[in-house]
Design a protein around this motif. Structure first.
Motif, mmCIF file in Angstrom:
data_model
loop_
_atom_site.group_PDB
_atom_site.id
_atom_site.type_symbol
_atom_site.label_atom_id
_atom_site.label_comp_id
_atom_site.label_asym_id
_atom_site.label_seq_id
_atom_site.Cartn_x
_atom_site.Cartn_y
_atom_site.Cartn_z
ATOM 1 N N SER A 140 39.025 -9.324 -96.490
ATOM 2 C CA SER A 140 40.219 -9.947 -96.913
ATOM 3 C C SER A 140 40.620 -9.774 -98.173
ATOM 4 N N PRO A 141 41.721 -8.819 -98.564
ATOM 5 C CA PRO A 141 42.084 -8.796 -100.188
ATOM 6 C C PRO A 141 42.288 -10.345 -100.505
ATOM 7 N N ALA A 142 43.097 -11.104 -99.795
ATOM 8 C CA ALA A 142 43.499 -12.237 -100.298
ATOM 9 C C ALA A 142 42.180 -13.249 -100.558
ATOM 10 N N LYS A 143 41.166 -13.080 -99.800
ATOM 11 C CA LYS A 143 39.923 -14.108 -99.943
ATOM 12 C C LYS A 143 39.309 -13.564 -101.114
ATOM 13 N N LEU A 144 39.150 -12.239 -101.556
ATOM 14 C CA LEU A 144 38.534 -11.755 -102.491
ATOM 15 C C LEU A 144 39.255 -12.335 -103.947
ATOM 16 N N GLU A 145 40.720 -12.143 -103.956
ATOM 17 C CA GLU A 145 41.345 -13.012 -105.008
ATOM 18 C C GLU A 145 41.070 -14.343 -105.326
ATOM 19 N N LEU A 146 40.718 -15.026 -104.281
ATOM 20 C CA LEU A 146 40.254 -16.373 -104.212
ATOM 21 C C LEU A 146 38.976 -16.560 -104.849
ATOM 22 N N ALA A 147 38.157 -15.647 -104.567
ATOM 23 C CA ALA A 147 36.816 -15.535 -104.959
ATOM 24 C C ALA A 147 36.672 -15.317 -106.455
ATOM 25 N N GLU A 148 37.604 -14.438 -106.996
ATOM 26 C CA GLU A 148 37.831 -14.315 -108.270
ATOM 27 C C GLU A 148 38.484 -15.373 -109.132
ATOM 28 N N GLN A 149 39.315 -16.054 -108.453
ATOM 29 C CA GLN A 149 39.785 -17.405 -109.128
ATOM 30 C C GLN A 149 38.737 -18.292 -109.068
ATOM 31 N N LEU A 150 37.577 -18.450 -108.329
ATOM 32 C CA LEU A 150 36.589 -19.438 -108.038
ATOM 33 C C LEU A 150 35.627 -19.007 -108.967
ATOM 34 N N GLY A 151 35.568 -17.774 -109.617
ATOM 35 C CA GLY A 151 34.586 -17.371 -110.478
ATOM 36 C C GLY A 151 33.766 -16.266 -110.279
ATOM 37 N N ALA A 152 33.974 -15.363 -109.286
ATOM 38 C CA ALA A 152 33.567 -14.010 -109.010
ATOM 39 C C ALA A 152 33.795 -13.250 -109.883
ATOM 40 N N ARG A 153 32.848 -12.531 -110.312
ATOM 41 C CA ARG A 153 32.958 -11.333 -111.377
ATOM 42 C C ARG A 153 33.420 -10.129 -110.641
ATOM 43 N N VAL A 154 32.406 -9.705 -109.572
ATOM 44 C CA VAL A 154 32.854 -8.475 -109.018
ATOM 45 C C VAL A 154 33.203 -8.743 -107.488
ATOM 46 N N LEU A 155 34.258 -7.885 -107.058
ATOM 47 C CA LEU A 155 34.528 -8.212 -105.740
ATOM 48 C C LEU A 155 34.471 -6.673 -105.020
ATOM 49 N N VAL A 156 33.684 -6.838 -103.694
ATOM 50 C CA VAL A 156 33.557 -5.793 -102.861
ATOM 51 C C VAL A 156 34.162 -6.031 -101.502
ATOM 52 N N SER A 157 34.622 -5.191 -101.185
ATOM 53 C CA SER A 157 35.502 -5.183 -99.706
ATOM 54 C C SER A 157 34.528 -4.688 -98.722
ATOM 55 N N ALA A 158 34.409 -5.613 -97.605
ATOM 56 C CA ALA A 158 33.827 -5.255 -96.542
ATOM 57 C C ALA A 158 34.556 -4.731 -95.622
ATOM 58 N N ALA A 159 35.793 -4.090 -95.856
ATOM 59 C CA ALA A 159 36.241 -3.172 -95.184
ATOM 60 C C ALA A 159 35.625 -1.899 -94.727
ATOM 61 N N ASP A 160 34.876 -1.404 -95.819
ATOM 62 C CA ASP A 160 34.060 -0.297 -95.727
ATOM 63 C C ASP A 160 33.177 -0.132 -94.817
ATOM 64 N N ASP A 161 32.347 1.027 -94.641
ATOM 65 C CA ASP A 161 31.214 1.160 -93.833
ATOM 66 C C ASP A 161 30.255 0.209 -94.374
ATOM 67 N N ALA A 162 29.539 -0.278 -93.417
ATOM 68 C CA ALA A 162 28.335 -1.131 -93.855
ATOM 69 C C ALA A 162 27.481 -0.510 -94.767
ATOM 70 N N GLY A 163 26.847 0.695 -94.805
ATOM 71 C CA GLY A 163 26.079 1.205 -95.841
ATOM 72 C C GLY A 163 26.604 1.252 -97.122
ATOM 73 N N ASP A 164 27.992 1.541 -97.099
ATOM 74 C CA ASP A 164 28.818 1.605 -98.336
ATOM 75 C C ASP A 164 28.803 0.016 -99.117
ATOM 76 N N VAL A 165 29.090 -0.820 -98.150
ATOM 77 C CA VAL A 165 29.115 -2.384 -98.690
ATOM 78 C C VAL A 165 27.686 -2.481 -99.293
ATOM 79 N N VAL A 166 26.410 -2.242 -98.695
ATOM 80 C CA VAL A 166 25.370 -2.570 -99.260
ATOM 81 C C VAL A 166 25.124 -1.753 -100.551
ATOM 82 N N GLU A 167 25.506 -0.702 -100.412
ATOM 83 C CA GLU A 167 25.373 0.371 -101.815
ATOM 84 C C GLU A 167 26.351 -0.230 -102.856
#
Length: 340
Positions: A195-222
Motif C-alpha cells: 500500500s502506498p498510503a501505508k508506506l507513507e505512514l511508515a516514512e512518517q513513523l521513521g522508515a528511511r527506505v520504502l519498498v513496494s511489495a506490489a512487485d514480484d516476490a523476488g524483486d522485493v527480496v532483492e
C-alpha cells in the motif's frame, strides 16, 4: 452487562445481555472503556485459534476497576487500568524467569476465557496494570498490544541495538509500530508494504527506505537486500499473516541475521536448512508480550516518543463489533477501537 459473543467460527458475533460479573478471590471486574480490534480477533473468528466456544473476543483493553474480589490489594474501585491478556500461574519454569507470556498453563483473554468485547470483563488481579488518571484509555488499550507486541519482539527477543538495519514486512497495526519502535531504538528502518498510503505512514513513523511489495516476490527480496547493504539486513520483522511473506522474510535476512515472525498464519512455507546454515541466520517466533513491555511502552508514549494517533481514527460502539472486524480484515483500517 453487554457482550459480543462468537458462537461458531466464521459466524458473526452476537450482541447479548448477561448478568453483571462477580469477582472471586484474587479477581477483579473491570468496566471496559476501550478495546482495540486486532488481527488476532480476525484470526480467532476464522478458527485460527483452538479456542473455547462460545467466547467473547477482545484482549487489547483498558478500563476502570468496577468490583474487587477477596484478597485483592494494590488497586481500588474507580482506578484506571490496562489489562494484561495472558492468565499465568506465576510459578512454572517459564513464569519463574519472567516469561509469563509462555506460562505452561497459559490461558488467554478472548481465546480461552471471555474477553473485552463487552461492557465488563473478569480478570485475575495479577493481570491489572494501573495507569495514570490523565491517560487516554483508548490510547492505553492499543498500547497494550499493537505497540507492546513489536516492542517485545525487538527488545526482548532480538535485543536490537542502535545502528542496526531493521526490515519490517507489513505496515498494519503491528508493523507500523514495529517501524516507530525500531526508529526510536536508533535503527535504520526499511518498510515493505503493498500500500502506498501505508508506506507513507511508515516514512512518517521513521522508515528511511520504502519498498513496494506490489512487485514480484523476488524483486522485493532483492530490493530489501540492496537497501540494507553488504551482508543483508540483520533483523527482519514479519507482521503479515501470510506464508508467502514468511518465505520472503527468510530469503531477505542477512548474514548472521534474525527473522522475527509476529504475523500469524496456519499455512506452511518452505525453507531449506542450507539457507539458514550458510548465513548462520535464525528464525524466531515472538508471542505477544510481558507486563513490563506494557509498562515501558506506556512510559514512552507519555514522554511523546511513541504515538498512537494512527491507531485511534476509527472508534465504534460495541454494537458494531462485526463491522470493526470486517474493516480490519478488508484492510480499511489499521485498528478499530470499540468503546462500550
Amino acid at each position: 452487562m453487554q457482550a459480543a459473543v462468537l458462537r461458531g467460527y466464521g459466524q458473526a458475533l452476537d450482541l447479548v445481555e448477561r448478568p453483571a460479573l462477580t469477582p472471586g478471590p484474587d479477581q477483579v471486574v473491570v468496566q471496559v472503556k476501550a478495546c482495540g480490534v486486532c488481527g488476532s480477533d480476525v484470526f480467532l473468528r476464522k478458527g485460527g485459534f483452538d479456542s473455547v466456544l462460545p467466547i467473547v473476543p477482545g484482549h487489547e483493553a483498558a478500563g476502570v476497576v468496577a468490583r474487587i474480589g477477596p484478597g485483592v490489594d494494590g488497586v481500588r474501585e474507580g482506578d484506571p487500568v490496562a489489562l494484561y491478556y495472558i492468565e499465568h500461574c506465576g510459578e512454572c519454569s517459564m513464569c519463574s524467569i519472567g516469561r509469563v507470556n509462555m506460562c505452561l498453563s497459559v490461558r488467554r483473554m478472548g481465546v480461552e476465557y471471555d474477553g473485552a468485547f463487552a461492557s465488563e470483563v473478569l480478570v485475575p488481579a495479577r493481570n491489572i496494570i494501573p495507569v495514570e488518571p490523565e491517560d487516554d484509555l483508548a490510547a492505553v488499550a492499543v498500547l497494550t498490544d499493537a505497540v507492546a507486541t513489536p516492542y517485545h519482539a525487538l527488545v526482548r527477543i532480538a535485543d536490537v541495538q542502535p545502528g542496526m538495519t531493521v526490515v519490517v514486512f507489513g505496515i498494519g497495526g503491528i508493523g507500523s509500530n514495529a517501524v516507530q519502535v525500531a526508529a526510536h531504538l536508533g535503527c535504520d528502518v526499511i518498510a515493505v508494504s503493498r500500500s502506498p498510503a501505508k508506506l507513507e505512514l511508515a516514512e512518517q513513523l521513521g522508515a528511511r527506505v520504502l519498498v513496494s511489495a506490489a512487485d514480484d516476490a523476488g524483486d522485493v527480496v532483492e530490493a530489501v537486500r540492496a537497501a540494507a547493504g553488504p551482508g543483508g539486513p540483520p533483523i527482519v520483522v514479519q507482521t503479515v499473516g501470510s506464508a508467502e511473506v514468511d518465505a520472503q522474510a527468510v530469503a531477505a535476512v542477512g548474514i548472521g541475521g534474525q527473522v522475527l515472525l509476529i504475523g500469524s498464519s496456519v499455512s506452511p512455507f518452505s525453507i531449506r536448512a542450507v539457507d539458514l546454515i550458510w548465513k548462520e541466520a535464525s528464525v524466531h517466533g515472538s508471542r505477544g508480550f510481558v507486563p513490563d513491555d506494557i509498562r515501558e511502552v506506556l512510559a514512552l508514549h507519555r514522554s511523546g516518543v511513541l504515538i498512537v494517533d494512527h491507531l485511534l481514527g476509527r472508534q465504534r460502539p460495541l454494537s458494531e463489533a462485526n463491522e470493526a472486524l470486517d474493516d480490519l480484515e478488508a484492510g480499511r483500517v489499521l485498528r478499530s477501537v470499540l468503546i462500550p
